[in-house]
Write a protein that holds these residues in place. Structure first.
Motif, PDB file in Angstrom:
ATOM      1  N   ARG A 188       0.794  -1.222   0.000  1.00 56.46           N
ATOM      2  CA  ARG A 188       0.000   0.000   0.000  1.00 56.46           C
ATOM      3  C   ARG A 188       0.831   1.279   0.000  1.00 56.46           C
ATOM      4  O   ARG A 188       0.300   2.353  -0.317  1.00 56.46           O
ATOM      5  N   ILE A 189       2.100   1.192   0.363  1.00 55.40           N
ATOM      6  CA  ILE A 189       2.911   2.409   0.468  1.00 55.40           C
ATOM      7  C   ILE A 189       4.081   2.396  -0.510  1.00 55.40           C
ATOM      8  O   ILE A 189       4.226   3.294  -1.336  1.00 55.40           O
ATOM      9  N   ILE A 190       4.916   1.364  -0.415  1.00 56.02           N
ATOM     10  CA  ILE A 190       6.152   1.354  -1.206  1.00 56.02           C
ATOM     11  C   ILE A 190       5.859   1.178  -2.694  1.00 56.02           C
ATOM     12  O   ILE A 190       6.411   1.912  -3.536  1.00 56.02           O
ATOM     13  N   LEU A 191       5.014   0.207  -3.041  1.00 58.04           N
ATOM     14  CA  LEU A 191       4.733  -0.034  -4.461  1.00 58.04           C
ATOM     15  C   LEU A 191       4.113   1.176  -5.160  1.00 58.04           C
ATOM     16  O   LEU A 191       4.529   1.525  -6.273  1.00 58.04           O
ATOM     17  N   PRO A 192       3.103   1.845  -4.558  1.00 56.47           N
ATOM     18  CA  PRO A 192       2.577   3.047  -5.226  1.00 56.47           C
ATOM     19  C   PRO A 192       3.629   4.142  -5.409  1.00 56.47           C
ATOM     20  O   PRO A 192       3.641   4.822  -6.443  1.00 56.47           O
ATOM     21  N   LEU A 193       4.518   4.307  -4.436  1.00 60.88           N
ATOM     22  CA  LEU A 193       5.549   5.324  -4.561  1.00 60.88           C
ATOM     23  C   LEU A 193       6.607   4.941  -5.605  1.00 60.88           C
ATOM     24  O   LEU A 193       7.242   5.814  -6.198  1.00 60.88           O
ATOM     25  N   ALA A 194       6.779   3.643  -5.815  1.00 57.74           N
ATOM     26  CA  ALA A 194       7.774   3.164  -6.777  1.00 57.74           C
ATOM     27  C   ALA A 194       7.182   2.949  -8.165  1.00 57.74           C
ATOM     28  O   ALA A 194       7.834   2.341  -9.013  1.00 57.74           O
ATOM     29  N   ARG A 195       5.978   3.432  -8.410  1.00 61.00           N
ATOM     30  CA  ARG A 195       5.328   3.194  -9.701  1.00 61.00           C
ATOM     31  C   ARG A 195       6.139   3.731 -10.883  1.00 61.00           C
ATOM     32  O   ARG A 195       6.238   3.053 -11.917  1.00 61.00           O
ATOM     33  N   PRO A 196       6.735   4.935 -10.804  1.00 61.75           N
ATOM     34  CA  PRO A 196       7.537   5.380 -11.966  1.00 61.75           C
ATOM     35  C   PRO A 196       8.694   4.447 -12.292  1.00 61.75           C
ATOM     36  O   PRO A 196       8.944   4.155 -13.465  1.00 61.75           O
ATOM     37  N   ALA A 197       9.395   3.978 -11.274  1.00 59.37           N
ATOM     38  CA  ALA A 197      10.511   3.062 -11.512  1.00 59.37           C
ATOM     39  C   ALA A 197      10.013   1.732 -12.060  1.00 59.37           C
ATOM     40  O   ALA A 197      10.638   1.150 -12.955  1.00 59.37           O
ATOM     41  N   LEU A 198       8.901   1.231 -11.542  1.00 58.62           N
ATOM     42  CA  LEU A 198       8.349  -0.028 -12.029  1.00 58.62           C
ATOM     43  C   LEU A 198       7.886   0.096 -13.481  1.00 58.62           C
ATOM     44  O   LEU A 198       8.070  -0.838 -14.276  1.00 58.62           O
ATOM     45  N   ALA A 199       7.289   1.228 -13.822  1.00 55.38           N
ATOM     46  CA  ALA A 199       6.857   1.431 -15.207  1.00 55.38           C
ATOM     47  C   ALA A 199       8.052   1.497 -16.149  1.00 55.38           C
ATOM     48  O   ALA A 199       8.028   0.929 -17.251  1.00 55.38           O
ATOM     49  N   ALA A 200       9.105   2.178 -15.723  1.00 55.89           N
ATOM     50  CA  ALA A 200      10.303   2.257 -16.554  1.00 55.89           C
ATOM     51  C   ALA A 200      10.932   0.890 -16.748  1.00 55.89           C
ATOM     52  O   ALA A 200      11.308   0.511 -17.866  1.00 55.89           O
ATOM     53  N   LEU A 201      11.032   0.127 -15.678  1.00 56.90           N
ATOM     54  CA  LEU A 201      11.615  -1.203 -15.786  1.00 56.90           C
ATOM     55  C   LEU A 201      10.716  -2.157 -16.574  1.00 56.90           C
ATOM     56  O   LEU A 201      11.208  -3.088 -17.217  1.00 56.90           O
ATOM     57  N   SER A 202       9.410  -1.947 -16.517  1.00 54.76           N
ATOM     58  CA  SER A 202       8.503  -2.781 -17.312  1.00 54.76           C
ATOM     59  C   SER A 202       8.767  -2.606 -18.800  1.00 54.76           C
ATOM     60  O   SER A 202       8.856  -3.584 -19.550  1.00 54.76           O
ATOM     61  N   ALA A 203       8.875  -1.351 -19.232  1.00 57.12           N
ATOM     62  CA  ALA A 203       9.167  -1.095 -20.646  1.00 57.12           C
ATOM     63  C   ALA A 203      10.533  -1.626 -21.032  1.00 57.12           C
ATOM     64  O   ALA A 203      10.707  -2.235 -22.100  1.00 57.12           O
TER      65      ALA A 203
END
Length: 278
Positions: A188-203
Protein backbone atom coordinates in the motif's frame (compact mmCIF):
# COMPACT_ATOMS: atom_id res chain seq x y z
CA UNK A 1 30.29 38.94 -32.96
CA UNK A 2 28.74 39.67 -29.57
CA UNK A 3 27.72 37.13 -26.94
CA UNK A 4 24.06 37.04 -28.02
CA UNK A 5 24.97 36.33 -31.64
CA UNK A 6 27.37 33.58 -30.61
CA UNK A 7 24.70 32.01 -28.44
CA UNK A 8 22.17 32.08 -31.29
CA UNK A 9 24.73 30.64 -33.69
CA UNK A 10 25.58 27.85 -31.25
CA UNK A 11 21.89 27.06 -30.74
CA UNK A 12 21.20 26.97 -34.47
CA UNK A 13 24.26 24.78 -35.10
CA UNK A 14 23.16 22.38 -32.41
CA UNK A 15 19.66 22.03 -33.84
CA UNK A 16 20.95 21.56 -37.38
CA UNK A 17 23.45 18.91 -36.23
CA UNK A 18 20.88 17.12 -34.07
CA UNK A 19 18.34 17.21 -36.91
CA UNK A 20 20.86 15.79 -39.36
CA UNK A 21 21.80 12.97 -36.99
CA UNK A 22 18.13 12.22 -36.40
CA UNK A 23 17.46 11.98 -40.12
CA UNK A 24 20.50 9.74 -40.56
CA UNK A 25 19.26 7.49 -37.74
CA UNK A 26 15.71 7.36 -39.14
CA UNK A 27 16.81 6.62 -42.72
CA UNK A 28 17.15 2.80 -42.28
CA UNK A 29 13.78 2.67 -40.52
CA UNK A 30 12.11 4.59 -43.34
CA UNK A 31 13.78 2.28 -45.87
CA UNK A 32 12.39 -0.80 -44.10
CA UNK A 33 8.90 0.71 -43.87
CA UNK A 34 8.87 1.67 -47.54
CA UNK A 35 10.25 -1.70 -48.63
CA UNK A 36 7.60 -3.54 -46.63
CA UNK A 37 4.80 -2.03 -48.75
CA UNK A 38 6.46 -2.49 -52.15
CA UNK A 39 5.85 -5.40 -54.45
CA UNK A 40 8.57 -7.85 -55.43
CA UNK A 41 8.29 -6.90 -59.10
CA UNK A 42 8.79 -3.24 -58.22
CA UNK A 43 11.96 -3.95 -56.23
CA UNK A 44 13.30 -6.33 -58.89
CA UNK A 45 12.71 -3.82 -61.68
CA UNK A 46 13.84 -0.59 -60.02
CA UNK A 47 16.15 -1.67 -57.21
CA UNK A 48 15.90 -1.72 -53.44
CA UNK A 49 16.97 1.88 -52.92
CA UNK A 50 14.76 3.42 -55.60
CA UNK A 51 11.58 5.38 -55.10
CA UNK A 52 8.52 3.13 -54.70
CA UNK A 53 6.35 2.51 -57.74
CA UNK A 54 3.82 0.26 -55.99
CA UNK A 55 1.92 -0.11 -52.74
CA UNK A 56 0.68 -3.38 -51.25
CA UNK A 57 -0.05 -4.83 -47.82
CA UNK A 58 0.13 -8.41 -49.06
CA UNK A 59 3.69 -8.69 -47.77
CA UNK A 60 2.45 -8.51 -44.19
CA UNK A 61 -0.06 -11.28 -44.78
CA UNK A 62 2.59 -13.45 -46.39
CA UNK A 63 5.02 -12.92 -43.52
CA UNK A 64 2.25 -13.36 -40.94
CA UNK A 65 0.86 -16.65 -42.21
CA UNK A 66 3.30 -18.30 -44.62
CA UNK A 67 6.40 -16.99 -42.85
CA UNK A 68 5.29 -18.15 -39.40
CA UNK A 69 5.26 -14.71 -37.79
CA UNK A 70 1.91 -15.32 -36.14
CA UNK A 71 3.09 -18.38 -34.24
CA UNK A 72 6.42 -16.75 -33.39
CA UNK A 73 4.74 -13.61 -32.06
CA UNK A 74 2.52 -15.70 -29.79
CA UNK A 75 5.60 -17.54 -28.52
CA UNK A 76 7.34 -14.24 -27.80
CA UNK A 77 4.36 -12.94 -25.83
CA UNK A 78 4.08 -16.23 -23.92
CA UNK A 79 7.69 -15.73 -22.84
CA UNK A 80 7.81 -11.96 -22.41
CA UNK A 81 4.67 -11.28 -20.38
CA UNK A 82 5.36 -13.86 -17.61
CA UNK A 83 9.02 -12.80 -17.52
CA UNK A 84 8.15 -9.14 -16.99
CA UNK A 85 5.52 -9.82 -14.33
CA UNK A 86 7.46 -12.44 -12.36
CA UNK A 87 10.81 -10.67 -12.59
CA UNK A 88 9.45 -7.33 -11.41
CA UNK A 89 7.45 -8.98 -8.63
CA UNK A 90 10.50 -10.83 -7.30
CA UNK A 91 12.76 -7.81 -7.74
CA UNK A 92 10.31 -5.48 -5.98
CA UNK A 93 10.01 -7.78 -2.97
CA UNK A 94 13.76 -8.31 -2.74
CA UNK A 95 14.51 -4.61 -3.15
CA UNK A 96 11.96 -3.76 -0.46
CA UNK A 97 13.56 -6.13 2.04
CA UNK A 98 17.12 -5.05 1.24
CA UNK A 99 16.39 -1.32 1.25
CA UNK A 100 13.99 -0.97 4.19
CA UNK A 101 15.32 -3.48 6.71
CA UNK A 102 18.76 -4.03 8.25
CA UNK A 103 19.29 -7.53 6.90
CA UNK A 104 22.66 -9.22 7.43
CA UNK A 105 24.98 -9.19 4.41
CA UNK A 106 22.54 -7.10 2.38
CA UNK A 107 25.36 -5.14 0.76
CA UNK A 108 27.06 -8.38 -0.19
CA UNK A 109 23.85 -9.69 -1.72
CA UNK A 110 23.49 -6.56 -3.81
CA UNK A 111 27.07 -6.81 -5.02
CA UNK A 112 26.57 -10.47 -5.94
CA UNK A 113 23.41 -9.62 -7.89
CA UNK A 114 25.16 -6.77 -9.68
CA UNK A 115 28.25 -8.88 -10.35
CA UNK A 116 26.13 -11.56 -11.98
CA UNK A 117 24.90 -9.03 -14.53
CA UNK A 118 28.46 -8.02 -15.37
CA UNK A 119 29.33 -11.49 -16.64
CA UNK A 120 29.34 -11.76 -20.44
CA UNK A 121 26.40 -14.00 -21.42
CA UNK A 122 28.53 -15.74 -24.04
CA UNK A 123 30.55 -17.59 -21.41
CA UNK A 124 27.34 -18.96 -19.91
CA UNK A 125 25.79 -20.37 -23.08
CA UNK A 126 27.15 -23.90 -22.71
CA UNK A 127 26.45 -24.18 -18.93
CA UNK A 128 22.89 -22.95 -19.40
CA UNK A 129 22.36 -25.30 -22.34
CA UNK A 130 23.65 -28.30 -20.36
CA UNK A 131 21.62 -27.33 -17.29
CA UNK A 132 18.38 -27.21 -19.25
CA UNK A 133 19.18 -30.60 -20.74
CA UNK A 134 19.89 -32.15 -17.32
CA UNK A 135 16.67 -30.75 -15.84
CA UNK A 136 14.57 -31.89 -18.80
CA UNK A 137 13.55 -28.35 -19.72
CA UNK A 138 15.49 -28.10 -22.96
CA UNK A 139 13.49 -27.02 -26.01
CA UNK A 140 10.62 -25.59 -23.99
CA UNK A 141 9.31 -22.09 -23.45
CA UNK A 142 9.49 -22.72 -19.71
CA UNK A 143 13.28 -22.98 -19.94
CA UNK A 144 13.47 -19.67 -21.79
CA UNK A 145 11.22 -17.99 -19.21
CA UNK A 146 13.35 -19.25 -16.31
CA UNK A 147 16.58 -18.17 -17.97
CA UNK A 148 15.26 -14.67 -18.67
CA UNK A 149 14.00 -14.33 -15.10
CA UNK A 150 17.28 -15.55 -13.64
CA UNK A 151 19.40 -13.13 -15.63
CA UNK A 152 17.09 -10.16 -15.20
CA UNK A 153 16.10 -10.13 -11.56
CA UNK A 154 19.54 -9.03 -10.26
CA UNK A 155 19.64 -5.85 -12.32
CA UNK A 156 16.07 -4.91 -11.44
CA UNK A 157 16.74 -5.45 -7.73
CA UNK A 158 19.73 -3.12 -7.97
CA UNK A 159 17.68 -0.37 -9.66
CA UNK A 160 14.65 -0.69 -7.38
CA UNK A 161 16.86 -0.83 -4.28
CA UNK A 162 18.28 2.60 -5.06
CA UNK A 163 14.79 3.97 -5.64
CA UNK A 164 13.13 2.47 -2.55
CA UNK A 165 16.02 3.37 -0.28
CA UNK A 166 15.40 7.07 -0.98
CA UNK A 167 11.77 6.89 0.23
CA UNK A 168 11.65 8.76 3.58
CA UNK A 169 11.79 6.45 6.57
CA UNK A 170 9.17 8.56 8.35
CA UNK A 171 6.49 7.23 5.99
CA UNK A 172 7.22 3.65 6.98
CA UNK A 173 7.52 4.54 10.66
CA UNK A 174 4.12 6.21 10.60
CA UNK A 175 2.61 3.11 8.98
CA UNK A 176 4.19 0.88 11.65
CA UNK A 177 2.73 3.07 14.40
CA UNK A 178 -0.69 2.71 12.76
CA UNK A 179 -0.30 -1.06 12.97
CA UNK A 180 0.56 -1.86 9.37
CA UNK A 181 2.36 -5.13 8.70
CA UNK A 182 5.42 -5.37 6.40
CA UNK A 183 3.20 -6.80 3.66
CA UNK A 184 0.76 -3.88 3.97
CA UNK A 185 3.63 -1.38 3.93
CA UNK A 186 5.02 -2.99 0.81
CA UNK A 187 1.71 -3.25 -1.02
CA UNK A 188 0.00 0.00 0.00
CA UNK A 189 2.91 2.41 0.47
CA UNK A 190 6.15 1.35 -1.21
CA UNK A 191 4.73 -0.03 -4.46
CA UNK A 192 2.58 3.05 -5.23
CA UNK A 193 5.55 5.32 -4.56
CA UNK A 194 7.77 3.16 -6.78
CA UNK A 195 5.33 3.19 -9.70
CA UNK A 196 7.54 5.38 -11.97
CA UNK A 197 10.51 3.06 -11.51
CA UNK A 198 8.35 -0.03 -12.03
CA UNK A 199 6.86 1.43 -15.21
CA UNK A 200 10.30 2.26 -16.55
CA UNK A 201 11.61 -1.20 -15.79
CA UNK A 202 8.50 -2.78 -17.31
CA UNK A 203 9.17 -1.10 -20.65
CA UNK A 204 12.87 -1.90 -20.44
CA UNK A 205 12.26 -5.53 -19.47
CA UNK A 206 9.65 -6.04 -22.19
CA UNK A 207 12.05 -4.68 -24.82
CA UNK A 208 14.99 -6.78 -23.64
CA UNK A 209 13.12 -10.06 -23.38
CA UNK A 210 11.04 -9.61 -26.52
CA UNK A 211 14.07 -8.72 -28.65
CA UNK A 212 16.35 -11.39 -27.21
CA UNK A 213 17.86 -13.85 -29.67
CA UNK A 214 20.84 -15.32 -27.84
CA UNK A 215 19.02 -17.29 -25.14
CA UNK A 216 16.26 -18.34 -27.52
CA UNK A 217 18.62 -20.17 -29.87
CA UNK A 218 20.52 -21.55 -26.85
CA UNK A 219 17.66 -23.36 -25.09
CA UNK A 220 15.24 -23.90 -27.99
CA UNK A 221 15.50 -26.15 -31.03
CA UNK A 222 12.02 -26.63 -32.54
CA UNK A 223 10.91 -24.06 -35.11
CA UNK A 224 7.38 -24.14 -33.69
CA UNK A 225 8.68 -22.79 -30.34
CA UNK A 226 10.98 -20.07 -31.62
CA UNK A 227 10.17 -16.45 -30.69
CA UNK A 228 9.85 -13.64 -33.17
CA UNK A 229 13.54 -12.72 -33.35
CA UNK A 230 14.61 -16.27 -34.19
CA UNK A 231 11.74 -16.57 -36.65
CA UNK A 232 13.11 -13.58 -38.56
CA UNK A 233 16.25 -15.59 -39.30
CA UNK A 234 14.10 -18.40 -40.66
CA UNK A 235 12.09 -15.87 -42.65
CA UNK A 236 15.26 -14.57 -44.28
CA UNK A 237 16.24 -18.10 -45.21
CA UNK A 238 12.78 -18.86 -46.57
CA UNK A 239 12.46 -15.67 -48.62
CA UNK A 240 16.09 -15.15 -49.62
CA UNK A 241 15.65 -12.41 -52.21
CA UNK A 242 12.15 -11.21 -51.31
CA UNK A 243 13.21 -8.18 -49.30
CA UNK A 244 9.66 -6.87 -49.18
CA UNK A 245 8.47 -9.89 -47.16
CA UNK A 246 11.53 -9.78 -44.90
CA UNK A 247 10.96 -6.06 -44.28
CA UNK A 248 7.30 -6.72 -43.49
CA UNK A 249 8.32 -9.39 -40.98
CA UNK A 250 10.75 -6.95 -39.37
CA UNK A 251 7.98 -4.38 -38.99
CA UNK A 252 5.71 -6.98 -37.39
CA UNK A 253 8.50 -7.95 -34.98
CA UNK A 254 9.20 -4.35 -34.00
CA UNK A 255 5.58 -3.24 -33.57
CA UNK A 256 4.96 -4.63 -30.03
CA UNK A 257 8.10 -3.10 -28.50
CA UNK A 258 7.43 0.24 -30.18
CA UNK A 259 3.86 0.21 -28.84
CA UNK A 260 5.03 -0.61 -25.31
CA UNK A 261 7.70 2.08 -25.37
CA UNK A 262 5.27 4.73 -26.62
CA UNK A 263 2.77 3.71 -23.94
CA UNK A 264 5.32 3.95 -21.11
CA UNK A 265 7.56 6.66 -22.60
CA UNK A 266 6.73 9.29 -19.98
CA UNK A 267 7.15 6.83 -17.10
CA UNK A 268 10.28 5.42 -18.72
CA UNK A 269 12.16 8.73 -18.77
CA UNK A 270 10.84 9.88 -15.38
CA UNK A 271 11.58 6.55 -13.71
CA UNK A 272 15.16 6.34 -14.94
CA UNK A 273 15.86 9.93 -13.90
CA UNK A 274 14.44 9.37 -10.44
CA UNK A 275 16.35 6.13 -10.01
CA UNK A 276 19.61 7.79 -11.09
CA UNK A 277 19.19 10.73 -8.72
CA UNK A 278 18.02 8.74 -5.75
Amino acid sequence: MNALSRRRWATASFHVSAGGLSLLWLLPIVLVLVTSVRSFDDIAAHGLGSLPHSFTLANFGQAWSDGGQQRALINSLLVTVPCVLVTLALAAMAAFALSRYALPLRRTLLLVMLGGNLLPPQILLIPVNKLTELTGLYDSLTALVLVQIGFGVGFYVFVLHGFMRAIPAEIQQAAVIDGASPLQIFWRIILPLARPALAALSALSFTWVFNDLLWAITVLRSDAKMPITAALIGLQGQYVSMWNVIAAGSVIAAAPTVAVFLRFQRHFVAGLNLGAVK
